[in-house]
Design an enzyme around this catalytic site. Structure first.
Site, PDB file in Angstrom:
ATOM      1  N   SER A   1       0.827  -1.205   0.000  1.00  0.00           N
ATOM      2  CA  SER A   1       0.000   0.000   0.000  1.00  0.00           C
ATOM      3  C   SER A   1       0.861   1.255   0.000  1.00  0.00           C
ATOM      4  CB  SER A   1      -0.890  -0.006   1.249  1.00  0.00           C
ATOM      5  OG  SER A   1      -1.494   1.250   1.465  1.00  0.00           O
TER       6      SER A   1
ATOM      7  N   TYR B   1      -1.980  -0.825  10.815  1.00  0.00           N
ATOM      8  CA  TYR B   1      -2.239  -1.430   9.509  1.00  0.00           C
ATOM      9  C   TYR B   1      -1.082  -1.164   8.553  1.00  0.00           C
ATOM     10  CZ  TYR B   1      -3.815  -1.615   4.676  1.00  0.00           C
ATOM     11  OH  TYR B   1      -3.883  -1.850   3.327  1.00  0.00           O
TER      12      TYR B   1
ATOM     13  N   LYS C   1       1.951  -3.716   6.647  1.00  0.00           N
ATOM     14  CA  LYS C   1       2.343  -3.754   5.240  1.00  0.00           C
ATOM     15  C   LYS C   1       3.853  -3.572   5.101  1.00  0.00           C
ATOM     16  CE  LYS C   1      -1.624  -4.379   3.181  1.00  0.00           C
ATOM     17  NZ  LYS C   1      -1.901  -5.670   2.518  1.00  0.00           N
TER      18      LYS C   1
END
Length: 343
Positions: free
Chosen positions: A132, A156, A160
């Protein structure tokens, strides 16, 4: 040639399964349906059945299971001759990750490490990882390119970036292991058939599904977070990419990976290279679909930056991939999905 797709019933995963099958690959899907529905894969089957090309692949097996479960993943590799993996599975809500960081680290990192372990045992060397643009953190120097410093502002995002690091370290330890890291910008839209699209549970975290729900009357209005940024209309600017373009990017990355002798991790941005403001997107959606989308201006949201869009030139040069669909396509397909499905 069989490809394992983890999280293949999810928003981006399901669109990628369609593109893989239409490109001639056979697909094995594993998904625990924690944020998706088995009916999505039935709709995928319906989409690909309309393609009468003899070169189409198929879904070889659908496994309801957790990618953190060693036996479930190992069983897939025992039953199938898997050539490569596309790894989407993981929790993805930024706000929830702040409230439940340990759950995110355990699930998202656990899935990545378990997958690599089984791949090593099976001798499978190619993996495409769903990363991302959030790994660019609070950088304000758009366009973002792959050489920029990375950092994160929420758990989050860290899952990643940590998964990227895990994959990179695994590639250092085994020079034949070839991960490809795809950093997406803002996926929106739906398949043109209207059969699959984004269907978040509860209150949407992303702009487009919220706009869809306001337009359909599920929600009263949209709150735009801040109109005093240094942008043309004062609202945040983002790089919105059609989910079908994004899915095709995974197929291009897979094709390149299977042929490439390049060692180590390869990193690519997947975006359009163009910025669109929140108000521009909302206005376009209302005009193209001829529906009102009432909105109000609220205060800035903590952690938001003014402008974020991709330098996607490396993906075009190396993978031969470039986003083809525009904002009108994204808005039109999103509304077709919203109005055509069961609420």
């Amino acid at each position: 040639m069989k490809i394992l797709v983890t999280g293949g019933a999810g928003y981006i995963g399901s669109h990628t399964v369609v593109e893989l099958i239409e490109a001639g690959y056979d697909v094995v899907v594993i998904d625990d349906y924690s944020n998706s529905n088995p009916s999505v894969l039935e709709r995928v089957q319906k989409i690909v059945s309309q393609n009468d090309s003899a070169d189409c692949g198929e879904i070889s097996e659908i496994v309801e299971g957790d990618v953190c479960d060693y036996e479930a993943v190992k069983g897939i590799f025992d039953r199938h001759d898997i050539e490569a993996v596309i790894h989407f599975a993981g929790f993805k809500a930024v706000g929830e990750s702040v409230e439940k960081p340990l759950m995110y680290y355990q699930n998202n990192l656990g899935a990545t490490m378990n997958l690599i372990r089984v791949m090593e045992e099976a001798g499978v060397k190619r993996i495409i990882f769903s990363s991302s643009a959030t790994v660019y953190g609070m950088n304000n120097e758009a366009p973002f390119d792959e050489s920029m410093p990375t950092s994160c502002t929420n758990p989050y995002g860290w899952t990643k970036l940590m998964s990227e690091q895990i994959l990179s370290d695994a590639a250092v330890a085994d020079e034949s292991f070839r991960p490809v890291l795809l950093r997406y910008f803002n996926p929106v839209g739906a398949h043109p058939s209207g059969l699959i699209g984004e269907n978040p549970r509860g209150i949407p975290n992303n702009l487009m599904p919220y706009v869809q729900q306001v337009a359909s009357g599920i929600r009263e209005k949209l709150t735009v977070f801040g109109d005093d940024y240094d942008t043309p209309d004062g609202t945040g600017v983002r790089d919105y990419i059609h989910v079908v373009d994004l899915a095709k990017g995974h197929v291009k990355a897979l094709e390149w990976s299977l042929k490439s002798d390049e060692q180590g991790c390869a990193v690519f941005n997947l975006g359009t290279g163009r910025g669109t403001s929140v108000v521009e997107l909302v206005t376009a959606f209302a005009e193209i679909n001829e529906v009102p989308v009432p909105y109000v201006i609220g205060p800035r949201r903590a952690g938001d930056i003014a402008t974020c869009y991709a330098d996607a030139s490396r993906a075009e040069k190396v993978l031969g991939w470039k986003a083809e669909k525009n904002i009108e396509d994204m808005c039109r397909d999103a509304w077709r999905w919203e109005t055509g499905r069961e609420q």
